[in-house]
Design an enzyme around this catalytic site. Structure first.
Site, mmCIF file in Angstrom:
data_model
loop_
_atom_site.group_PDB
_atom_site.id
_atom_site.type_symbol
_atom_site.label_atom_id
_atom_site.label_comp_id
_atom_site.label_asym_id
_atom_site.label_seq_id
_atom_site.Cartn_x
_atom_site.Cartn_y
_atom_site.Cartn_z
ATOM 1 N N LYS A 190 22.229 -13.748 45.947
ATOM 2 C CA LYS A 190 21.481 -13.026 44.910
ATOM 3 C C LYS A 190 22.478 -12.384 43.949
ATOM 4 C CE LYS A 190 19.232 -9.026 45.669
ATOM 5 N NZ LYS A 190 19.686 -8.239 44.515
ATOM 6 N N LYS B 216 14.711 -9.188 37.484
ATOM 7 C CA LYS B 216 13.510 -8.330 37.421
ATOM 8 C C LYS B 216 12.949 -8.268 35.993
ATOM 9 C CE LYS B 216 14.761 -5.456 41.368
ATOM 10 N NZ LYS B 216 16.163 -5.868 41.526
ATOM 11 N N GLN C 295 17.803 4.401 47.860
ATOM 12 C CA GLN C 295 17.610 3.156 48.615
ATOM 13 C C GLN C 295 17.308 3.495 50.076
ATOM 14 O OE1 GLN C 295 16.727 0.180 48.778
ATOM 15 N NE2 GLN C 295 18.465 -1.227 48.654
ATOM 16 N N GLY D 94 23.247 -6.326 50.855
ATOM 17 C CA GLY D 94 24.274 -6.147 49.824
ATOM 18 C C GLY D 94 25.460 -5.421 50.412
ATOM 19 N N ARG D 95 25.461 -4.098 50.225
ATOM 20 C CA ARG D 95 26.636 -3.321 50.629
ATOM 21 C C ARG D 95 26.945 -3.408 52.118
ATOM 22 N NH1 ARG D 95 24.469 1.758 47.430
ATOM 23 N NH2 ARG D 95 22.564 0.518 47.716
#
Ligand code: 5BU
Length: 474
Positions: free
Chosen positions: A271, A304, A421, A441-442
């Protein structure tokens, strides 16, 4: 003549030509029945066929908007043909067996993905024949949600069809037909009662509940996908045994390529947020695509989109990034309305394309409501060939096993970051919340050793998925 009179006339005609008979008969499955229907004989009576088509047209079709009609083979085919001509609506023909030569098409005729198709049938008992036709139409990306029939034997077919999201309407129920025949002294009251008793005692088995999305393995779901990217993604997951999507939220193109060189073999999807890269060049895209090809992953641009259709079309196809030329799928908000999907669907330069529609978000305090989520899922149903799946957080958000639940906000331990988040664990998102593809992700990108961390995520996520499809969830 009133419609009621016309119906009565039809009932008496059907009796006269022996399309409905009373006595002791055996059904196909070897069960005794006191009433028997064979509407195939109507082809010998053009006046009766005309009467049937006039009634079906006046009762059900006149005010309906649908792009296609399709008769269930074979008895309903001539009726569907007459209706198609009368309503000036195009017709499709479903083959019972796919041709063994040439195109192997099951549905003949010209149609567009998303066209709504009205099913025509003569008699419904369990509804299984209608469902066979419905399923073949749905596999082709057509919307098949309504059936009109001449006679409902009232043996459970209507309910079975409703379970499968098909609403059925009939010219007669069996009770209505019997009442007309009794009233006109064609059969005795006793026979009428016997038949009605028999039918209420002999109900067709309830059709199996729809297969639950989260219990089906990816390889089976690949066959149910109507979007080409979803199909490809299911296949990649099944082959590589990974449902990990890496969110490469880095701002340097070399760092992204270096990382993907190491972890690409462990992921099914990468992504991107292309607009955070500081040294973007088209050479970067070339190299990214080469990696995707070599290591067998797809690319999702998490753009988005959220503007009016015209602007989104420009954002998707023009500018610096020309997303349509390289992203297999993109993310998109439903907020602006359907125009946004029409826009993405209309772009012509793409080889394969998909859209993940945002139905829910992972961030704390986001403004998406349950009504918004539901409307988003409804909107997606109109674009079966475009929609890859939903970005969402909950299992019950949608049912269709051919679509993919992409869930972000995942780390090995549940936690939050300082900007809202919210992270859930792999167990929670896969076993409880129905995630199919899991975005990390992280959790990987910021790890000391991203490669070994990617393997830990891949193994943990796959174990949860295997547990889920084995049905051994506690
Ligand atoms: P993280 O580092 O695992 O928190 O990254 C999550 C990624 O998923 C990040 O790129 C977000 O933009 C993206 N995301 C999300 O976190 N939550 C959402 O609801 C949606 C996207 Br939609």
């Amino acid at each position: 003549m009133s419609n009621e009179k016309k119906l009565e006339e039809l009932a008496l005609n059907l009796f006269k030509i022996d399309a409905v008979k009373f006595g002791d008969f055996m059904t196909k499955s070897g069960i005794k029945t006191p009433v028997y229907f064979d509407l195939r004989v109507i082809v010998s009576y053009p006046d009766i066929m005309e009467l049937i088509s006039v009634l079906l047209y006046d009762f059900f079709i006149k005010d309906k908007k649908c792009e296609q009609l399709c008769g269930v083979p074979y008895t309903a085919l001539p009726i569907a043909t007459l209706l198609s001509v009368k309503a000036k609506t195009s017709m499709l023909m479903r083959r019972k067996e796919a041709k063994s030569y040439g195109t192997k098409k099951v549905i003949e005729g010209h149609y567009k993905q998303g066209d709504s198709c009205l099913i025509i049938e003569d008699v419904v008992t369990s509804g299984s024949s209608v469902l066979e036709t419905v399923n073949d139409l749905r596999k082709e990306g057509l919307k098949a949600e309504e059936a009109i029939v001449i006679l409902d034997r009232e043996q459970g077919g209507k309910q079975n069809l409703a379970t499968n999201n098909v609403q059925m309407q009939s010219l007669f129920t069996m009770t209505e037909l019997i009442n007309i025949l009794v009233k006109n002294k064609k059969i005795s009251e006793q026979i009428g009662k016997d038949v009605i008793n028999y039918l209420s005692n002999v109900q067709a088995p309830k059709s199996a509940p729809e297969l639950e999305r989260v219990l089906l393995p990816y390889e089976k779901r690949a066959k149910l996908a109507t979007n080409a990217v979803a199909k490809q993604l299911f296949d990649i997951m099944a082959i590589k045994k990974t449902n990990l999507c890496l969110s490469v939220d880095l701002t340097s193109s070399t760092k992204i390529l270096d990382l993907l060189e190491k972890v690409g073999e462990h992921v099914c999807l990468v992504k991107t947020h292309i607009d955070i890269i500081e040294d973007y060049t088209s050479e970067f895209i070339l190299q990214l695509k080469q990696l995707a090809q070599r290591l067998n992953f797809l690319i999702l641009e998490d753009r988005k989109y959220a503007d009016i259709g015209n602007t989104v079309l420009l954002q998707y196809s023009k500018g610096l990034y020309k997303v349509e030329q390289w992203a297999d799928s993109v993310t998109c908000h439903s907020l602006p309305g359907e125009g946004i999907l029409k826009a993405l669907n209309s772009s012509t330069n793409v080889i394969s394309r998909g859209v993940f529609l945002l139905a829910e978000m992972s961030s704390e305090g986001n403004l998406i409501t349950p009504d918004y989520t539901e409307a988003t899922v409804k909107m997606a149903a109109k674009y079966p060939e475009l929609i890859t799946g939903f970005v969402c957080q909950k299992k019950d958000t949608f049912k269709d096993p051919g679509l993919i639940q992409l869930t972000p906000g995942v780390q090995l331990e549940s936690s939050k970051d300082e900007l809202g988040q919210v992270y859930n664990t792999p167990e929670k998102v896969i076993l409880e919340n129905g995630a199919d593809v899991i975005v990390v992700g992280r959790g990987i990108v910021a790890a000391k050793n991203p490669e070994s961390q990617a393997i830990i995520y891949k193994d943990t996520l796959w174990r949860c998925y295997m547990k889920r499809v084995s049905g051994k969830m506690e």
